[in-house]
Design a protein around this motif. Structure first.
Motif, short mmCIF file in Angstrom:
data_model
loop_
_atom_site.label_atom_id
_atom_site.label_comp_id
_atom_site.label_asym_id
_atom_site.label_seq_id
_atom_site.Cartn_x
_atom_site.Cartn_y
_atom_site.Cartn_z
N GLU A 109 45.08 55.94 57.58
CA GLU A 109 44.39 56.96 58.37
C GLU A 109 44.86 56.75 59.81
O GLU A 109 44.34 55.89 60.52
CB GLU A 109 42.88 56.80 58.25
CG GLU A 109 42.09 57.90 58.90
CD GLU A 109 40.60 57.71 58.69
OE1 GLU A 109 39.89 57.53 59.71
OE2 GLU A 109 40.15 57.73 57.54
N TYR A 110 45.87 57.53 60.20
CA TYR A 110 46.45 57.35 61.53
C TYR A 110 45.58 57.98 62.59
O TYR A 110 44.96 59.02 62.37
CB TYR A 110 47.85 57.97 61.57
CG TYR A 110 48.82 57.29 60.65
CD1 TYR A 110 49.29 57.93 59.51
CD2 TYR A 110 49.25 55.99 60.90
CE1 TYR A 110 50.18 57.30 58.65
CE2 TYR A 110 50.13 55.35 60.05
CZ TYR A 110 50.59 56.00 58.92
OH TYR A 110 51.45 55.37 58.08
N ASN A 111 45.55 57.32 63.74
CA ASN A 111 44.78 57.81 64.86
C ASN A 111 45.66 57.72 66.09
O ASN A 111 46.12 56.63 66.44
CB ASN A 111 43.51 56.97 65.03
CG ASN A 111 42.53 57.60 65.97
OD1 ASN A 111 42.92 58.19 66.98
ND2 ASN A 111 41.26 57.50 65.66
N ASP A 112 45.88 58.82 66.74
CA ASP A 112 46.75 58.85 67.91
C ASP A 112 46.05 58.45 69.20
O ASP A 112 46.68 58.36 70.25
CB ASP A 112 47.39 60.24 68.07
CG ASP A 112 48.34 60.55 66.93
OD1 ASP A 112 48.95 59.61 66.39
OD2 ASP A 112 48.48 61.74 66.58
N SER A 113 44.76 58.20 69.14
CA SER A 113 43.99 57.84 70.33
C SER A 113 44.34 56.43 70.79
O SER A 113 44.53 55.51 69.99
CB SER A 113 42.49 57.91 70.02
OG SER A 113 41.75 57.31 71.06
N THR A 116 41.20 54.12 69.79
CA THR A 116 40.82 53.89 68.40
C THR A 116 42.04 53.51 67.58
O THR A 116 43.08 54.17 67.65
CB THR A 116 40.18 55.16 67.79
OG1 THR A 116 39.12 55.58 68.64
CG2 THR A 116 39.63 54.88 66.41
N ASP A 117 41.91 52.44 66.79
CA ASP A 117 43.01 51.98 65.94
C ASP A 117 43.14 52.86 64.71
O ASP A 117 42.19 53.49 64.26
CB ASP A 117 42.75 50.54 65.47
CG ASP A 117 42.88 49.53 66.60
OD1 ASP A 117 43.54 49.82 67.60
OD2 ASP A 117 42.31 48.43 66.46
N SER A 118 44.34 52.86 64.14
CA SER A 118 44.56 53.46 62.83
C SER A 118 43.98 52.49 61.80
O SER A 118 43.84 51.30 62.07
CB SER A 118 46.05 53.66 62.57
OG SER A 118 46.59 54.59 63.49
N SER A 136 47.57 51.99 67.32
CA SER A 136 48.43 53.17 67.24
C SER A 136 49.37 53.28 68.44
O SER A 136 50.18 54.21 68.50
CB SER A 136 47.56 54.43 67.16
OG SER A 136 46.72 54.51 68.29
N ALA A 162 40.99 62.96 55.72
CA ALA A 162 40.14 62.86 56.91
C ALA A 162 38.73 62.42 56.51
O ALA A 162 38.20 62.85 55.50
CB ALA A 162 40.08 64.22 57.62
#
Length: 164
Positions: A109-113, A116-118, A136, A162
């Motif tokens: 679950e990738y997170n570009d923020s 926040t980590d993936s 990330s 998601a």
């Protein structure tokens, strides 16, 4: 009375300044907030990993990440050419070592923020389920997961739905 207020204010400001400086010194001893590539992993982290017996003599770390603030033993995760290792002192069994060939499924679950980590979710052939964060920053979370996928013989990235 005025002198007391001035000296009291200076004393409080000095104390706050020392606390801030102390925090920065302690934070500089901990891991970065991003994933390290193999050659960039600090020697002190590799020494900790070696002392825990998590790395074979012929292995090399390809990607390493720790979400700990000061001591990596609070949580670190790395991949070599042949396995995934997740570790946390908070767990009943701190280390989990998973050779690539034992991985049944892998989702991310990738997170570009930046904040926040993936998250990576792994299930083994023996139905062991493991999840762990990876930073990330710089897109290295995708490379971390891709190395596991390639080691397992998976060709396409699997992304978690998601809200997983």
């Amino acid at each position: 009375m005025r002198k007391i207020l001035i000296f009291g204010g200076l004393g409080c400001a000095g104390l706050i300044g020392m606390v801030v400086v102390g925090f920065f010194v302690l934070a500089s001893l901990g891991p970065d907030t991003s994933i390290y590539t193999g050659r960039q992993v600090p020697k002190r982290f590799v020494s900790t990993i070696d002392s825990l017996g998590l790395l074979e003599d012929d292995e090399r770390i390809r990607y390493f990440y720790s979400d700990a603030l000061f001591d990596i033993k609070d949580g670190f995760y790395f991949v070599t050419d042949s396995k995934l290792v997740v570790y946390s002192d908070a767990w009943a069994e701190p280390e989990t070592i998973i050779p690539f060939e034992e991985i049944e499924s892998l989702e991310a679950e990738y997170n570009d923020s930046f904040l926040t980590d993936s998250m990576v979710f792994v299930t083994t052939l023996t139905d062991l389920e493991v999840s762990f964060p990876v930073s990330s920053e710089g897109g290295l979370d995708k490379k971390f997961v891709q190395l596991i996928q390639e080691g397992r013989g998976l060709r396409t990235p699997v992304e978690a739905p998601a809200g997983y």
